[in-house]
Design an enzyme around this catalytic site. Structure first.
Site, PDB file in Angstrom:
ATOM      1  N   LYS A   1     123.760   7.380  48.535  1.00 36.42           N
ATOM      2  CA  LYS A   1     123.168   7.346  49.871  1.00 36.42           C
ATOM      3  C   LYS A   1     121.888   8.171  49.863  1.00 36.42           C
ATOM      4  O   LYS A   1     121.902   9.361  49.541  1.00 36.42           O
ATOM      5  CB  LYS A   1     124.143   7.897  50.907  1.00 36.42           C
ATOM      6  CG  LYS A   1     123.650   7.782  52.350  1.00 36.42           C
ATOM      7  CD  LYS A   1     124.541   8.541  53.319  1.00 36.42           C
ATOM      8  CE  LYS A   1     125.858   7.856  53.549  1.00 36.42           C
ATOM      9  NZ  LYS A   1     126.643   8.512  54.638  1.00 36.42           N
TER      10      LYS A   1
ATOM     11  N   LEU B   1     123.430  -1.756  48.918  1.00 30.75           N
ATOM     12  CA  LEU B   1     124.734  -2.041  49.525  1.00 30.75           C
ATOM     13  C   LEU B   1     124.655  -2.138  51.034  1.00 30.75           C
ATOM     14  O   LEU B   1     125.423  -2.860  51.657  1.00 30.75           O
ATOM     15  CB  LEU B   1     125.740  -0.941  49.148  1.00 30.75           C
ATOM     16  CG  LEU B   1     126.118  -0.824  47.674  1.00 30.75           C
ATOM     17  CD1 LEU B   1     126.991   0.398  47.456  1.00 30.75           C
ATOM     18  CD2 LEU B   1     126.828  -2.090  47.202  1.00 30.75           C
ATOM     19  N   GLY B   2     123.754  -1.392  51.631  1.00 30.62           N
ATOM     20  CA  GLY B   2     123.650  -1.397  53.083  1.00 30.62           C
ATOM     21  C   GLY B   2     122.646  -0.373  53.555  1.00 30.62           C
ATOM     22  O   GLY B   2     122.069   0.388  52.766  1.00 30.62           O
ATOM     23  N   GLU B   3     122.419  -0.378  54.865  1.00 25.74           N
ATOM     24  CA  GLU B   3     121.446   0.532  55.447  1.00 25.74           C
ATOM     25  C   GLU B   3     121.901   0.914  56.845  1.00 25.74           C
ATOM     26  O   GLU B   3     122.354   0.075  57.617  1.00 25.74           O
ATOM     27  CB  GLU B   3     120.064  -0.127  55.507  1.00 25.74           C
ATOM     28  CG  GLU B   3     118.962   0.782  56.000  1.00 25.74           C
ATOM     29  CD  GLU B   3     117.590   0.146  55.870  1.00 25.74           C
ATOM     30  OE1 GLU B   3     116.593   0.829  56.164  1.00 25.74           O
ATOM     31  OE2 GLU B   3     117.514  -1.047  55.470  1.00 25.74           O
ATOM     32  N   GLY B   4     121.824   2.186  57.153  1.00 20.48           N
ATOM     33  CA  GLY B   4     122.238   2.665  58.474  1.00 20.48           C
ATOM     34  C   GLY B   4     121.311   3.740  58.985  1.00 20.48           C
ATOM     35  O   GLY B   4     120.179   3.887  58.499  1.00 20.48           O
TER      36      GLY B   4
ATOM     37  N   ASP C   1     132.653  10.232  65.010  1.00 18.24           N
ATOM     38  CA  ASP C   1     131.966   8.945  64.869  1.00 18.24           C
ATOM     39  C   ASP C   1     132.887   7.919  64.218  1.00 18.24           C
ATOM     40  O   ASP C   1     132.496   7.222  63.281  1.00 18.24           O
ATOM     41  CB  ASP C   1     130.682   9.123  64.050  1.00 18.24           C
ATOM     42  CG  ASP C   1     129.688   7.985  64.266  1.00 18.24           C
ATOM     43  OD1 ASP C   1     129.814   7.272  65.291  1.00 18.24           O
ATOM     44  OD2 ASP C   1     128.787   7.801  63.436  1.00 18.24           O
TER      45      ASP C   1
ATOM     46  N   PHE D   1     121.458   6.871  58.614  1.00 16.87           N
ATOM     47  CA  PHE D   1     121.195   7.915  57.627  1.00 16.87           C
ATOM     48  C   PHE D   1     120.119   7.477  56.652  1.00 16.87           C
ATOM     49  O   PHE D   1     119.268   8.257  56.247  1.00 16.87           O
ATOM     50  CB  PHE D   1     122.497   8.214  56.871  1.00 16.87           C
ATOM     51  CG  PHE D   1     122.399   9.336  55.879  1.00 16.87           C
ATOM     52  CD1 PHE D   1     121.832   9.148  54.629  1.00 16.87           C
ATOM     53  CD2 PHE D   1     122.909  10.589  56.182  1.00 16.87           C
ATOM     54  CE1 PHE D   1     121.766  10.181  53.708  1.00 16.87           C
ATOM     55  CE2 PHE D   1     122.843  11.630  55.270  1.00 16.87           C
ATOM     56  CZ  PHE D   1     122.277  11.424  54.028  1.00 16.87           C
ATOM     57  N   GLY D   2     120.157   6.225  56.257  1.00 17.87           N
ATOM     58  CA  GLY D   2     119.231   5.708  55.250  1.00 17.87           C
ATOM     59  C   GLY D   2     119.881   4.568  54.496  1.00 17.87           C
ATOM     60  O   GLY D   2     120.799   3.914  54.992  1.00 17.87           O
ATOM     61  N   LYS D   3     119.433   4.330  53.271  1.00 19.98           N
ATOM     62  CA  LYS D   3     119.935   3.220  52.471  1.00 19.98           C
ATOM     63  C   LYS D   3     120.996   3.692  51.484  1.00 19.98           C
ATOM     64  O   LYS D   3     120.968   4.834  51.016  1.00 19.98           O
ATOM     65  CB  LYS D   3     118.784   2.554  51.721  1.00 19.98           C
ATOM     66  CG  LYS D   3     117.752   1.898  52.643  1.00 19.98           C
ATOM     67  CD  LYS D   3     116.622   1.271  51.844  1.00 19.98           C
ATOM     68  CE  LYS D   3     115.608   0.600  52.778  1.00 19.98           C
ATOM     69  NZ  LYS D   3     114.472  -0.001  52.037  1.00 19.98           N
TER      70      LYS D   3
END
Length: 424
Positions: free
Chosen positions: A134, A105-108, A229, A110-112
């Site tokens: 997550k 779904l996505g990656e940031g 945040d 924190f992780g994937k």
């Protein structure tokens, strides 16, 4: 709007291990209870407000291996019981096809995050549904602290505008979180990544209201919670564009007693962080209010808070827009062209004024979030709509760029037919 149902909470059993600290202490022991407020808004639209107590812990996460995953799981199970599910890593691999890229779904930072599916037979007490998993890309110890912070905050905080945490996984050095799946993704994707058609004005207003309610709930605790945040990527959307705040890894308990602020390391995202927090490390709920004002600007303009690819004077959204926000005549120059002029002129003017107040350089002049919710909800009755595309050059300019579009001459007017906005 879905009515918030008040639910009785069982007594709290605090953790006892000395290895699970977030910064200097763990925030635990939330007892939900009604708190009297003079504002009808709070009692009508915000869920029962939690009161918090601190349980200080000795010891630090100087060595992750010194605290076994088994001990952490025992502590979390004792504290949360059936309210949070303790998943096994093998189970999460199964529902995501071993964290397949096709489920990504996505990656940031924190992780994937992967999408997963569970059926009625997967876990006792867990209904069939899609979930978001997550997976922490753990580097050093801060990642574990953020994971633990999310479990503690979202494991206890329940509100229609906060994403629901279903469970967690802690096996050796693996750290994962399992949330309700949000089918519309993040506000960031809709505004900036052009993955779908542009958000209509009604949806943008609904999202702003929902996100404001989420912050109002956090700030309304007896000991306020500072989100720290707040940004478009942390605002997730369900199927009907209800906004829910996610990612509580940086959340912080606010000042208590006579204290006016919390002093902490400056963390968050540049472009959203309040200037006094960046310069001093002094954190208050008004820091979140500033960030909310920046997101209002992003909803109006369709631009990111910081874009290095823009001309020098337009890279920082707050600095670029500030001269235009106090005048409805000037405001049209910076409106998102993807709206096609289909927005409430009165509504955008009031949101611009609200954004200015939220981003006041003096934190004391920023409104509290319940008042922000009240102001935004009042805009839902406005029916006026602009009829132009929203592309005009700034005054006294022969050639200018508006939202990245080069415009020559004294004016640019392109009629745009009004079509019914998407029902929200």
């Amino acid at each position: 709007m879905t009515k918030v149902v008040k639910k009785a909470e069982k007594s709290w059993k605090p953790m006892t291990a000395n290895c699970c600290s977030v910064e200097d202490s763990i925030i635990l022991g939330i007892n939900f209870r009604n708190k009297s407020h003079t504002s009808d808004l709070m009692s009508k639209n915000i869920a029962p407000l939690p009161s918090f107590r601190r349980l200080a812990y000795s010891g630090h996460l100087s060595n992750l291996s010194s605290c076994s995953s088994q001990r952490i799981n025992e502590d979390l199970a004792q504290s949360f019981g059936p309210d949070l599910i303790d998943f096994q890593l093998s189970e999460l691999k199964a529902i995501t096809q071993n964290f397949s890229r096709s489920f990504l779904l996505g990656e940031g930072g924190f992780g994937k995050v992967h999408k997963g599916y569970v059926d009625d037979n997967f876990k006792s007490g867990l209904k069939a549904q899609a979930v978001a998993v997550k997976h922490l890309d753990i580097e050093g110890l801060q990642g574990h602290k953020e994971w633990l912070s999310e479990v503690i905050f979202l494991g206890q905080l329940k509100h229609q505008n906060l994403v629901r945490l279903i469970g967690y996984c802690c096996e050796e050095e693996e750290r994962l979180l399992v949330y309700e799946f949000m089918p519309r993704g993040s506000l960031e994707n809709h505004l900036f990544k052009r993955l779908s058609s542009s958000l209509p004005w009604g949806s943008r207003l609904k999202i702003a209201i929902g996100a404001a309610k989420g912050l109002a709930f956090l700030h309304g605790a007896e000991t306020p919670i500072i989100y720290r945040d707040f940004k478009t990527s942390n605002i997730l959307l369900d199927s009907d564009f209800t906004a829910k705040l996610s990612d509580f890894g940086l959340a912080k308990m606010g000042p208590e007693g006579s204290n006016t602020h919390v002093t902490t390391r400056v963390m968050g995202t540049y472009g959203y962080a309040a200037p006094e927090y960046v310069s001093t490390g002094h954190l208050t709920t008004k820091s979140d209010v500033y960030s909310f004002g920046v997101v209002l600007l992003e909803l109006l303009t369709g631009r990111r808070s910081m874009e290095k690819s823009r001309p020098k004077g337009e890279q920082h959204l707050v600095d670029w827009t500030r001269p235009y926000l106090s005048s409805s005549r000037k405001l049209r120059y910076i409106m998102d062209p993807r709206l096609g002029g289909q927005y409430s002129v009165k509504g955008t003017k009031e949101i611009a004024q609200l954004a200015l107040r939220c981003m006041s350089l003096n934190p004391k002049d920023r409104p509290k979030m319940p008042l922000v919710v009240q102001a935004l909800e009042g805009l839902q009755t406005y029916k006026d709509m602009a009829i132009a595309s929203g592309l005009w050059p700034p005054p006294n300019s022969k050639k200018s760029r508006v939202n990245g579009v080069s415009i020559k001459g004294r004016s640019y007017y392109k009629p745009s037919p009004i079509t019914p906005s998407r029902k929200t």
